[in-house]
Design an enzyme around this catalytic site. Sequence first.
Site, PDB file in Angstrom:
ATOM      1  N   LEU A 106       0.779  -1.208  -0.044  1.00  0.00           N
ATOM      2  CA  LEU A 106      -0.157  -0.040  -0.099  1.00  0.00           C
ATOM      3  C   LEU A 106       0.835   1.311   0.055  1.00  0.00           C
ATOM      4  O   LEU A 106       1.952   1.138   0.376  1.00  0.00           O
ATOM      5  CB  LEU A 106      -0.817  -0.008   1.208  1.00  0.00           C
ATOM      6  CG  LEU A 106      -1.889  -1.218   1.356  1.00  0.00           C
ATOM      7  CD1 LEU A 106      -2.571  -0.928   2.755  1.00  0.00           C
ATOM      8  CD2 LEU A 106      -3.051  -1.201   0.296  1.00  0.00           C
ATOM      9  N   ASP A 107       0.373   2.268  -0.513  1.00  0.00           N
ATOM     10  CA  ASP A 107       1.220   3.530  -0.569  1.00  0.00           C
ATOM     11  C   ASP A 107       1.245   3.932   1.032  1.00  0.00           C
ATOM     12  O   ASP A 107       0.476   3.621   1.853  1.00  0.00           O
ATOM     13  CB  ASP A 107       0.528   4.626  -1.111  1.00  0.00           C
ATOM     14  CG  ASP A 107       0.467   4.773  -2.737  1.00  0.00           C
ATOM     15  OD1 ASP A 107       1.181   3.719  -3.188  1.00  0.00           O
ATOM     16  OD2 ASP A 107      -0.314   5.547  -3.166  1.00  0.00           O
ATOM     17  N   MET A 108       2.700   4.460   1.570  1.00  0.00           N
ATOM     18  CA  MET A 108       2.782   4.614   2.683  1.00  0.00           C
ATOM     19  C   MET A 108       1.794   5.318   3.526  1.00  0.00           C
ATOM     20  O   MET A 108       1.374   5.107   4.502  1.00  0.00           O
ATOM     21  CB  MET A 108       4.092   5.586   2.927  1.00  0.00           C
ATOM     22  CG  MET A 108       4.516   5.785   4.275  1.00  0.00           C
ATOM     23  SD  MET A 108       6.296   6.546   4.470  1.00  0.00           S
ATOM     24  CE  MET A 108       5.773   7.792   3.790  1.00  0.00           C
ATOM     25  N   THR A 148      -1.738   5.340   2.669  1.00  0.00           N
ATOM     26  CA  THR A 148      -2.984   4.740   2.838  1.00  0.00           C
ATOM     27  C   THR A 148      -3.086   3.731   3.947  1.00  0.00           C
ATOM     28  O   THR A 148      -2.148   3.137   4.090  1.00  0.00           O
ATOM     29  CB  THR A 148      -2.918   3.807   1.401  1.00  0.00           C
ATOM     30  OG1 THR A 148      -2.736   4.704   0.363  1.00  0.00           O
ATOM     31  CG2 THR A 148      -4.506   2.895   1.084  1.00  0.00           C
TER      32      THR A 148
END
Length: 191
Positions: free
Chosen positions: A31-33, A35
């Site tokens: 996941l994006d940091m 998110t």
Amino acid sequence: SVPGLSEKPSVLSFVKQHCPEAGGPMVVHRLDMATSGLLVVAKDKKTHEQLQEQFRLRTVKKRYAALLDGTWHGPEHGIISLPMRPDIHDRPRQCVDYANGKAAVTEYRIIKTSGNKTLVHLFPHTGRTHQLRVHCAHKDGLGLPIVGDTLYGKRADRLHLHAERLEFTHPVTLKRMSFEKMKNKANLNEE
């Protein structure tokens, strides 16, 4: 998801600390940091390979909840298909490129609109970097950035993007499994 340049804890460091017997690659996807939400990890190499293959074949079903900065006035359900590539002049941003981008497809369903905010469910059919963020913000997508998206929108308390549902086949039992971790949606402004 994994250690970065800083010494901040990551999912990988947490799993290694709490499952010292685990070996091989563990993080199946990322996941994006900024998110929040569900993430799948494996405790051995064989399980990791089997789960990653499900992601590669796109048999894993995912649902994200996002709070958008603005009011949506279009269809309540639809498909966004905007090919994407890295923006070589402004990394880490991604850009829509109809000639050279890779296919990126997101299904959306509007859940609620209140004031100047819209709550939407996003179902990625592909897994491009920043796909959901770009598909929400881009004028040919929803045209409404996710609240707190510092790359494609405006700064807020946090990025209001949450991976709330994952469904996949268990690598050992072969049973279909579904996991949900929903945020409190009682107040649209607190999503």
